[in-house]
Design a protein around this motif. Structure first.
Motif, short mmCIF file in Angstrom:
data_model
loop_
_atom_site.label_atom_id
_atom_site.label_comp_id
_atom_site.label_asym_id
_atom_site.label_seq_id
_atom_site.Cartn_x
_atom_site.Cartn_y
_atom_site.Cartn_z
N ALA A 74 0.87 -1.18 0.00
CA ALA A 74 0.00 0.00 0.00
C ALA A 74 0.91 1.22 0.00
CB ALA A 74 -0.91 0.00 1.23
N GLY A 75 0.64 2.12 -0.94
CA GLY A 75 1.51 3.29 -1.06
C GLY A 75 0.78 4.52 -1.53
N GLY A 76 -0.40 4.75 -0.96
CA GLY A 76 -1.20 5.87 -1.44
C GLY A 76 -2.05 5.45 -2.62
N CYS A 77 -2.31 6.35 -3.52
CA CYS A 77 -3.15 6.08 -4.68
C CYS A 77 -2.67 4.85 -5.44
CB CYS A 77 -3.12 7.30 -5.61
SG CYS A 77 -3.86 7.00 -7.22
N PHE A 78 -3.56 3.88 -5.63
CA PHE A 78 -3.10 2.66 -6.29
C PHE A 78 -2.83 2.87 -7.78
CE2 PHE A 78 -7.74 0.91 -5.60
CZ PHE A 78 -8.28 1.83 -6.47
N TRP A 79 -3.40 3.91 -8.38
CA TRP A 79 -3.03 4.21 -9.77
C TRP A 79 -1.52 4.45 -9.88
CZ3 TRP A 79 -6.94 8.78 -10.77
CH2 TRP A 79 -8.25 8.30 -10.77
N SER A 80 -1.00 5.23 -8.93
CA SER A 80 0.42 5.59 -8.97
C SER A 80 1.31 4.43 -8.57
CB SER A 80 0.68 6.79 -8.07
OG SER A 80 0.04 7.94 -8.57
N MET A 81 0.89 3.66 -7.57
CA MET A 81 1.68 2.49 -7.18
C MET A 81 1.79 1.51 -8.35
SD MET A 81 2.97 1.58 -3.99
CE MET A 81 4.19 2.62 -4.75
N VAL A 136 -1.62 -2.53 -3.99
CA VAL A 136 -1.31 -3.16 -5.27
C VAL A 136 -0.70 -4.54 -5.01
CG1 VAL A 136 0.14 -3.06 -7.33
CG2 VAL A 136 -1.01 -1.00 -6.52
N LYS A 137 -1.26 -5.55 -5.67
CA LYS A 137 -0.66 -6.88 -5.64
C LYS A 137 0.28 -7.00 -6.83
CE LYS A 137 -3.19 -10.54 -6.53
NZ LYS A 137 -4.16 -11.65 -6.32
N VAL A 138 1.52 -7.33 -6.55
CA VAL A 138 2.55 -7.40 -7.57
C VAL A 138 2.91 -8.86 -7.83
CG1 VAL A 138 4.91 -6.73 -8.18
CG2 VAL A 138 3.49 -5.20 -6.77
N THR A 139 2.91 -9.25 -9.08
CA THR A 139 3.43 -10.56 -9.47
C THR A 139 4.80 -10.33 -10.09
OG1 THR A 139 1.20 -11.37 -9.91
CG2 THR A 139 3.03 -12.64 -10.83
N SER A 153 12.96 -2.31 -2.12
CA SER A 153 13.70 -1.08 -2.35
C SER A 153 12.96 -0.18 -3.34
CB SER A 153 15.11 -1.40 -2.89
OG SER A 153 15.83 -0.22 -3.14
N ALA A 154 12.44 -0.78 -4.42
CA ALA A 154 11.67 0.01 -5.40
C ALA A 154 10.44 0.61 -4.75
CB ALA A 154 11.28 -0.88 -6.57
N TYR A 155 9.79 -0.15 -3.89
CA TYR A 155 8.61 0.35 -3.18
C TYR A 155 8.95 1.54 -2.29
CZ TYR A 155 5.20 0.56 0.65
OH TYR A 155 4.30 0.99 1.60
#
Length: 207
Positions: free
Chosen positions: A33-40, A81-84, A97-99
């Motif tokens: 979770a990093g704020g607006c999911f569009w941007s994440m 955001v769920k990342v694969t 680190s990217a997050y």
């Protein structure tokens, strides 16, 4: 004419090589979770080794929440955001680190222009290994920034995919998204926190 029941030597050799070949690495998942999911989504999609992202909701009490439910700020859900990702190309540590370098981890009230509980930052590890890595990285970020980190490492919870119109929003609505991102000041704020280390979706982060 009957076929021989014995395989040709070349066929045997090929079979042996196939059995000795290393198995392809299975895709793994992570949730941030990093704020607006569009941007994440936009930032993490550009990370080398990430194969897909899904916007959604996590961490709250309401089952099958909708966007209209979550924006009331009464469900306890985070935009996330769920990342694969392909672990052969990027490790979970590098993904962390990217997050971190895509957010302001010192902000406890949301992210940038988006305020409220659903816009807070958090990491939702999916196993013990991810949890240990996330907790260690949070401590290191606090040391690096010489500030308290507001981003929490929270228990694994059910992830609910957001509505279709939120998925790949920046790709489907570039003018709308770019105006929002610029107006929200996300990139300026991330650079103010991280300087040249800022990961703002401008280029891939290599593993």
């Amino acid at each position: 004419m009957m076929r021989s029941k014995f395989l040709r030597p070349g066929v045997v050799a090929l079979g042996l090589l196939a059995s000795l070949a290393p198995a392809a690495a299975q895709a793994e998942e992570a949730i941030f979770a990093g704020g607006c999911f569009w941007s994440m989504e936009t930032d993490l999609d550009r990370v080398d080794g990430v194969t897909s992202t899904t916007s959604g909701y996590i961490g709250g009490t309401l089952k099958n929440p909708t966007y209209q439910d979550v924006v009331t700020e009464r469900t306890g859900h985070y935009e996330a955001v769920k990342v694969t990702f392909d672990p052969a190309k990027i490790s979970y540590d590098k993904l962390l680190s990217a997050y971190w370098h895509s957010i302001d981890p010192t902000d406890a009230g949301g992210q940038f222009c988006d305020r409220g509980p659903s816009y807070r930052t958090a990491i939702f590890p999916l196993n013990d290994s991810q949890r240990q890595a996330a907790e260690a990285s949070a401590k290191q970020v606090s040391v690096d920034l010489k500030q308290t980190v507001a981003t929490q490492v929270l228990p694994t919870a059910t992830f609910y995919a957001a509505e279709d119109y939120h998925q790949d929003f920046a790709k489907k609505n570039p003018a709308h998204y770019n105006a929002y991102r610029m107006g929200c000041g996300r990139d300026r704020a991330v650079r103010a926190v991280w300087g040249d280390k800022a990961q703002m979706g401008l280029k891939p982060a290599h593993s």
